[in-house]
Design an enzyme around this catalytic site. Structure first.
Site, PDB file in Angstrom:
ATOM      1  N   LYS A   1       0.836  -1.200   0.000  1.00 43.75           N
ATOM      2  CA  LYS A   1       0.000   0.000   0.000  1.00 43.75           C
ATOM      3  C   LYS A   1       0.873   1.253   0.000  1.00 43.75           C
ATOM      4  CE  LYS A   1      -3.060   2.669   3.006  1.00 43.75           C
ATOM      5  NZ  LYS A   1      -3.751   2.718   4.317  1.00 43.75           N
TER       6      LYS A   1
ATOM      7  N   ASP B   1      -6.381  -0.047  -0.386  1.00 44.37           N
ATOM      8  CA  ASP B   1      -6.719   0.223   1.007  1.00 44.37           C
ATOM      9  C   ASP B   1      -8.121  -0.315   1.303  1.00 44.37           C
ATOM     10  OD1 ASP B   1      -8.443   1.988  -0.215  1.00 44.37           O
ATOM     11  OD2 ASP B   1      -7.496   3.790   0.567  1.00 44.37           O
TER      12      ASP B   1
END
Length: 209
Positions: free
Chosen positions: A121, A139
């Site tokens: 991420k 996310d």
């Protein structure tokens, strides 16, 4: 409708609904974004921005932050939760960036993933927002919404979601699409309930049709 066609339709609708697609974390440089995204784990971006304002004013460079003690960093970042572990990661990460990369955040997935506390991420966010490379930030908003929309198979595994989206999203629009999913997830397609009656994507979203 093929998933690639669905992807284009959703991108166009979200672009119309959210013309400005930017990261909601405040930063002026790559190392600051790395710090902010590490602090954002299990914490709101709004709180992170409050905390990093103080942190970056006290330590205005990666070198300055690397020279701070873990305890000093912890005292500032504690309001973000998990203060000691986040402070250790930030301290270690800044030390690697200073010692191995002369203060410059690397620009490849492979190198980024070797930094302490950096996962896919964080790496994707750096690659997309800082270096303008194709990126998919999987996310919680991205995972939830793309599953609802039908772009992914509903898996909650971030890596699987990222890989599935890379197959259907245009590379030059993937990063902004993920930023718009955050805005959409906060306003319309929330975790508690999807507000399909006012959703700009309702006509093609597979949850709705």
């Amino acid at each position: 409708m093929k998933k690639t066609e669905l992807a284009i339709g959703l991108i166009e609708r979200l672009e119309g609904a959210y013309p400005i697609a930017i990261c909601s974390l405040d930063y002026d440089s790559a190392w600051q974004l790395l710090v902010s995204v590490r602090l954002s784990a299990q914490c709101t971006d709004a709180r992170v921005n409050i905390v990093t304002k103080e942190l970056f004013e006290k330590y205005p460079s990666a070198k300055a932050l690397s020279e701070a003690s873990v305890e000093e960093i912890t005292d500032i970042v504690r309001p973000c939760g998990l203060g000691p572990s986040k402070a250790r990661d930030i301290h270690a990460c800044m030390n690697v960036i200073v010692s191995e990369y002369n203060g410059k955040v690397p620009d490849t997935m492979e190198a980024l993933l070797k930094l302490p506390g950096v996962g896919r991420k964080s790496a994707n966010l750096i690659l997309g927002d800082i270096y303008g490379k194709p990126a998919v930030v999987a996310d919680t908003h991205c995972i939830r919404i793309t599953g609802r929309m039908g772009l992914t198979d509903g898996t909650k595994d971030p890596v699987k979601v990222e890989m599935q989206l890379r197959k259907v999203l245009p590379e030059d629009r993937s990063n902004d699409f993920c930023h718009r999913l955050v805005l959409h997830g906060r306003e319309i397609c929330t975790a508690r309930k999807a507000k399909c009656d006012i959703c700009p994507c309702a006509d093609i979203c597979r949850k709705k049709i």
